[in-house]
Design a protein around this motif. Structure first.
Motif, PDB file in Angstrom:
ATOM      1  N   HIS A 113      -3.825  -2.317   1.659  1.00  0.00           N
ATOM      2  CA  HIS A 113      -3.205  -0.998   1.508  1.00  0.00           C
ATOM      3  C   HIS A 113      -3.038  -0.588   0.043  1.00  0.00           C
ATOM      4  O   HIS A 113      -2.868   0.586  -0.263  1.00  0.00           O
ATOM      5  CB  HIS A 113      -1.854  -0.961   2.243  1.00  0.00           C
ATOM      6  CG  HIS A 113      -0.656  -1.265   1.405  1.00  0.00           C
ATOM      7  ND1 HIS A 113      -0.250  -2.555   1.105  1.00  0.00           N
ATOM      8  CD2 HIS A 113       0.253  -0.450   0.805  1.00  0.00           C
ATOM      9  CE1 HIS A 113       0.844  -2.508   0.362  1.00  0.00           C
ATOM     10  NE2 HIS A 113       1.174  -1.240   0.167  1.00  0.00           N
ATOM     11  N   PHE A 114      -3.116  -1.576  -0.882  1.00  0.00           N
ATOM     12  CA  PHE A 114      -3.063  -1.235  -2.305  1.00  0.00           C
ATOM     13  C   PHE A 114      -4.351  -0.546  -2.768  1.00  0.00           C
ATOM     14  O   PHE A 114      -4.352   0.121  -3.807  1.00  0.00           O
ATOM     15  CB  PHE A 114      -2.837  -2.490  -3.147  1.00  0.00           C
ATOM     16  CG  PHE A 114      -1.459  -3.068  -3.025  1.00  0.00           C
ATOM     17  CD1 PHE A 114      -0.378  -2.456  -3.643  1.00  0.00           C
ATOM     18  CD2 PHE A 114      -1.226  -4.219  -2.287  1.00  0.00           C
ATOM     19  CE1 PHE A 114       0.904  -2.980  -3.530  1.00  0.00           C
ATOM     20  CE2 PHE A 114       0.048  -4.755  -2.169  1.00  0.00           C
ATOM     21  CZ  PHE A 114       1.119  -4.132  -2.791  1.00  0.00           C
ATOM     22  N   PHE A 115      -5.447  -0.714  -2.014  1.00  0.00           N
ATOM     23  CA  PHE A 115      -6.745  -0.177  -2.408  1.00  0.00           C
ATOM     24  C   PHE A 115      -7.136   1.042  -1.571  1.00  0.00           C
ATOM     25  O   PHE A 115      -8.300   1.442  -1.583  1.00  0.00           O
ATOM     26  CB  PHE A 115      -7.823  -1.268  -2.276  1.00  0.00           C
ATOM     27  CG  PHE A 115      -7.584  -2.450  -3.162  1.00  0.00           C
ATOM     28  CD1 PHE A 115      -8.118  -2.499  -4.442  1.00  0.00           C
ATOM     29  CD2 PHE A 115      -6.805  -3.519  -2.728  1.00  0.00           C
ATOM     30  CE1 PHE A 115      -7.897  -3.595  -5.261  1.00  0.00           C
ATOM     31  CE2 PHE A 115      -6.570  -4.609  -3.547  1.00  0.00           C
ATOM     32  CZ  PHE A 115      -7.118  -4.653  -4.820  1.00  0.00           C
ATOM     33  N   GLU A 116      -6.187   1.598  -0.844  1.00  0.00           N
ATOM     34  CA  GLU A 116      -6.473   2.759   0.001  1.00  0.00           C
ATOM     35  C   GLU A 116      -6.020   4.038  -0.689  1.00  0.00           C
ATOM     36  O   GLU A 116      -5.061   4.017  -1.477  1.00  0.00           O
ATOM     37  CB  GLU A 116      -5.760   2.592   1.354  1.00  0.00           C
ATOM     38  CG  GLU A 116      -6.325   1.459   2.195  1.00  0.00           C
ATOM     39  CD  GLU A 116      -5.572   1.267   3.496  1.00  0.00           C
ATOM     40  OE1 GLU A 116      -4.417   1.748   3.596  1.00  0.00           O
ATOM     41  OE2 GLU A 116      -6.127   0.624   4.413  1.00  0.00           O
ATOM     42  N   PRO A 117      -6.694   5.179  -0.444  1.00  0.00           N
ATOM     43  CA  PRO A 117      -7.856   5.324   0.451  1.00  0.00           C
ATOM     44  C   PRO A 117      -9.161   4.846  -0.157  1.00  0.00           C
ATOM     45  O   PRO A 117     -10.137   4.642   0.543  1.00  0.00           O
ATOM     46  CB  PRO A 117      -7.886   6.836   0.699  1.00  0.00           C
ATOM     47  CG  PRO A 117      -7.308   7.431  -0.546  1.00  0.00           C
ATOM     48  CD  PRO A 117      -6.251   6.468  -0.995  1.00  0.00           C
ATOM     49  N   PHE A 118      -9.186   4.666  -1.515  1.00  0.00           N
ATOM     50  CA  PHE A 118     -10.368   4.156  -2.196  1.00  0.00           C
ATOM     51  C   PHE A 118      -9.928   3.100  -3.209  1.00  0.00           C
ATOM     52  O   PHE A 118      -8.812   3.164  -3.741  1.00  0.00           O
ATOM     53  CB  PHE A 118     -11.138   5.281  -2.904  1.00  0.00           C
ATOM     54  CG  PHE A 118     -11.529   6.418  -2.001  1.00  0.00           C
ATOM     55  CD1 PHE A 118     -12.574   6.273  -1.102  1.00  0.00           C
ATOM     56  CD2 PHE A 118     -10.842   7.624  -2.045  1.00  0.00           C
ATOM     57  CE1 PHE A 118     -12.944   7.310  -0.257  1.00  0.00           C
ATOM     58  CE2 PHE A 118     -11.195   8.661  -1.211  1.00  0.00           C
ATOM     59  CZ  PHE A 118     -12.248   8.511  -0.306  1.00  0.00           C
ATOM     60  N   PRO A 119     -10.804   2.123  -3.504  1.00  0.00           N
ATOM     61  CA  PRO A 119     -10.419   1.044  -4.431  1.00  0.00           C
ATOM     62  C   PRO A 119      -9.935   1.533  -5.788  1.00  0.00           C
ATOM     63  O   PRO A 119      -9.088   0.890  -6.412  1.00  0.00           O
ATOM     64  CB  PRO A 119     -11.712   0.226  -4.556  1.00  0.00           C
ATOM     65  CG  PRO A 119     -12.410   0.446  -3.256  1.00  0.00           C
ATOM     66  CD  PRO A 119     -12.120   1.866  -2.874  1.00  0.00           C
ATOM     67  N   VAL A 120     -10.460   2.679  -6.259  1.00  0.00           N
ATOM     68  CA  VAL A 120     -10.067   3.172  -7.588  1.00  0.00           C
ATOM     69  C   VAL A 120      -8.600   3.602  -7.629  1.00  0.00           C
ATOM     70  O   VAL A 120      -8.031   3.799  -8.709  1.00  0.00           O
ATOM     71  CB  VAL A 120     -10.955   4.360  -8.018  1.00  0.00           C
ATOM     72  CG1 VAL A 120     -12.391   3.906  -8.238  1.00  0.00           C
ATOM     73  CG2 VAL A 120     -10.894   5.491  -7.004  1.00  0.00           C
ATOM     74  N   PHE A 121      -7.975   3.735  -6.457  1.00  0.00           N
ATOM     75  CA  PHE A 121      -6.576   4.162  -6.382  1.00  0.00           C
ATOM     76  C   PHE A 121      -5.596   3.002  -6.558  1.00  0.00           C
ATOM     77  O   PHE A 121      -4.394   3.200  -6.462  1.00  0.00           O
ATOM     78  CB  PHE A 121      -6.307   4.846  -5.038  1.00  0.00           C
ATOM     79  CG  PHE A 121      -6.743   6.275  -4.989  1.00  0.00           C
ATOM     80  CD1 PHE A 121      -5.831   7.307  -5.131  1.00  0.00           C
ATOM     81  CD2 PHE A 121      -8.077   6.594  -4.797  1.00  0.00           C
ATOM     82  CE1 PHE A 121      -6.233   8.627  -5.084  1.00  0.00           C
ATOM     83  CE2 PHE A 121      -8.497   7.910  -4.755  1.00  0.00           C
ATOM     84  CZ  PHE A 121      -7.584   8.933  -4.902  1.00  0.00           C
ATOM     85  N   ALA A 126       4.876  -9.248   7.786  1.00  0.00           N
ATOM     86  CA  ALA A 126       5.273  -9.784   9.092  1.00  0.00           C
ATOM     87  C   ALA A 126       4.673  -8.987  10.241  1.00  0.00           C
ATOM     88  O   ALA A 126       4.282  -9.556  11.269  1.00  0.00           O
ATOM     89  CB  ALA A 126       6.792  -9.789   9.203  1.00  0.00           C
ATOM     90  N   ASN A 127       4.562  -7.679  10.081  1.00  0.00           N
ATOM     91  CA  ASN A 127       4.074  -6.824  11.165  1.00  0.00           C
ATOM     92  C   ASN A 127       2.569  -6.626  11.168  1.00  0.00           C
ATOM     93  O   ASN A 127       1.967  -6.464  12.226  1.00  0.00           O
ATOM     94  CB  ASN A 127       4.755  -5.447  11.085  1.00  0.00           C
ATOM     95  CG  ASN A 127       6.170  -5.449  11.620  1.00  0.00           C
ATOM     96  OD1 ASN A 127       6.405  -5.376  12.820  1.00  0.00           O
ATOM     97  ND2 ASN A 127       7.138  -5.560  10.717  1.00  0.00           N
ATOM     98  N   GLN A 128       1.951  -6.636   9.966  1.00  0.00           N
ATOM     99  CA  GLN A 128       0.539  -6.270   9.903  1.00  0.00           C
ATOM    100  C   GLN A 128      -0.349  -7.324   9.241  1.00  0.00           C
ATOM    101  O   GLN A 128      -1.568  -7.166   9.223  1.00  0.00           O
ATOM    102  CB  GLN A 128       0.387  -4.931   9.159  1.00  0.00           C
ATOM    103  CG  GLN A 128       1.212  -3.815   9.801  1.00  0.00           C
ATOM    104  CD  GLN A 128       0.990  -2.483   9.135  1.00  0.00           C
ATOM    105  OE1 GLN A 128      -0.153  -2.050   8.998  1.00  0.00           O
ATOM    106  NE2 GLN A 128       2.053  -1.822   8.727  1.00  0.00           N
ATOM    107  N   GLY A 129       0.268  -8.382   8.717  1.00  0.00           N
ATOM    108  CA  GLY A 129      -0.523  -9.470   8.152  1.00  0.00           C
ATOM    109  C   GLY A 129      -0.789  -9.306   6.661  1.00  0.00           C
ATOM    110  O   GLY A 129      -0.719  -8.193   6.118  1.00  0.00           O
ATOM    111  N   VAL A 130      -1.120 -10.421   6.025  1.00  0.00           N
ATOM    112  CA  VAL A 130      -1.346 -10.426   4.579  1.00  0.00           C
ATOM    113  C   VAL A 130      -2.569  -9.590   4.213  1.00  0.00           C
ATOM    114  O   VAL A 130      -2.563  -8.858   3.220  1.00  0.00           O
ATOM    115  CB  VAL A 130      -1.524 -11.877   4.060  1.00  0.00           C
ATOM    116  CG1 VAL A 130      -1.861 -11.881   2.566  1.00  0.00           C
ATOM    117  CG2 VAL A 130      -0.265 -12.690   4.315  1.00  0.00           C
ATOM    118  N   GLY A 131      -3.613  -9.693   5.029  1.00  0.00           N
ATOM    119  CA  GLY A 131      -4.848  -8.960   4.735  1.00  0.00           C
ATOM    120  C   GLY A 131      -4.627  -7.457   4.687  1.00  0.00           C
ATOM    121  O   GLY A 131      -5.083  -6.778   3.759  1.00  0.00           O
ATOM    122  N   LYS A 132      -3.942  -6.921   5.672  1.00  0.00           N
ATOM    123  CA  LYS A 132      -3.667  -5.481   5.717  1.00  0.00           C
ATOM    124  C   LYS A 132      -2.746  -5.081   4.564  1.00  0.00           C
ATOM    125  O   LYS A 132      -2.877  -3.988   3.999  1.00  0.00           O
ATOM    126  CB  LYS A 132      -3.003  -5.148   7.056  1.00  0.00           C
ATOM    127  CG  LYS A 132      -2.808  -3.656   7.305  1.00  0.00           C
ATOM    128  CD  LYS A 132      -4.046  -3.029   7.870  1.00  0.00           C
ATOM    129  CE  LYS A 132      -3.812  -1.538   8.173  1.00  0.00           C
ATOM    130  NZ  LYS A 132      -2.982  -1.346   9.374  1.00  0.00           N
TER     131      LYS A 132
END
Length: 220
Positions: A140-148, A130-136
């Motif tokens: 955030h599941f792939f931050e700070p790097f996709p391997v995480f 609701a606050n940051q959108g579906v894209g964000k």
């Protein structure tokens, strides 16, 4: 010696096994919270007294903590967090009554604590979207790097599990020990333990709610 604590009155309902004692104490807890808040908010005075004064002191202290943990948008989650705290605080004390297992704390049932933890988790992700959108939210599941991504997913799964198990374990252990003390030394020692358990119940409600507020910070 047969311990009643941890056992449940189970009935079949719509093909499921339901702990009827937990259902009863959950609704009892909700009723108590409603009556206390109703009494505190009815005929409010500029200079509070009685129940209103106690509730306002408690709420003001919690609001300061929520503001520190969540940040400037903390008011978005205040109703949910206050409700959560008051419910858990009241629920934790029901098992201290010297009655049968039908009045055990609903929080001594893993189904209740896991339900509360899952509700918090759903709120976290709903507010994030609701606050940051579906894209964000997906990003955030792939931050700070996709391997995480796997580590982040494990963290998301373990968060409600640890919230639920911490509350459940502490309350159940306290009620088991209280029942043993009633059986072995039914006078002085149980009274001392009840006083300590009241304190533990307050602390556990505070910890659960405070951790929930910390988890909600990034969603806002």
């Amino acid at each position: 010696m047969h311990l009643h604590t941890g056992t449940h009155a189970v009935q079949q309902l719509l093909g499921m096994q339901v702990n009827m004692d937990t259902i009863f104490t959950t609704w009892l807890t909700a009723l108590i919270v409603f009556l206390v808040v109703f009494a505190a908010s009815r005929g409010k005075k500029l200079v509070p007294t009685g129940v209103q004064n106690c509730v306002e002191i408690l709420i003001e202290a919690l609001l300061d903590q929520f503001k520190t943990n969540v940040g400037p948008k903390y008011r978005q989650v205040v109703p949910a967090l206050l409700t959560l705290f008051l419910f858990i605080l009241t629920a934790n004390q029901l098992g201290l009554l010297p009655t049968d297992h039908m009045t055990a704390s609903p929080t001594s049932d893993i189904n209740t604590t896991l339900g509360l933890a899952l509700a918090v988790t759903i709120l976290i992700h709903a507010l994030y979207i609701a606050n940051q959108g579906v894209g964000k939210w997906v990003k955030h599941f792939f931050e700070p790097f996709p391997v995480f991504v796997l580590i982040n997913l494990v963290e998301e799964i373990s968060r409600p599990a640890t919230l639920a198990m911490r509350l459940f374990g502490n309350i159940l252990a306290g009620e088991i020990l209280l029942e043993l003390l009633y059986a072995l030394a039914p006078w002085l020692i149980p009274i001392i333990w009840i006083a300590f358990s009241v304190f533990v119940g307050v602390i556990q409600a505070y910890i659960f709610t405070t951790l929930s507020s910390v988890y909600l910070k990034h969603s806002l």
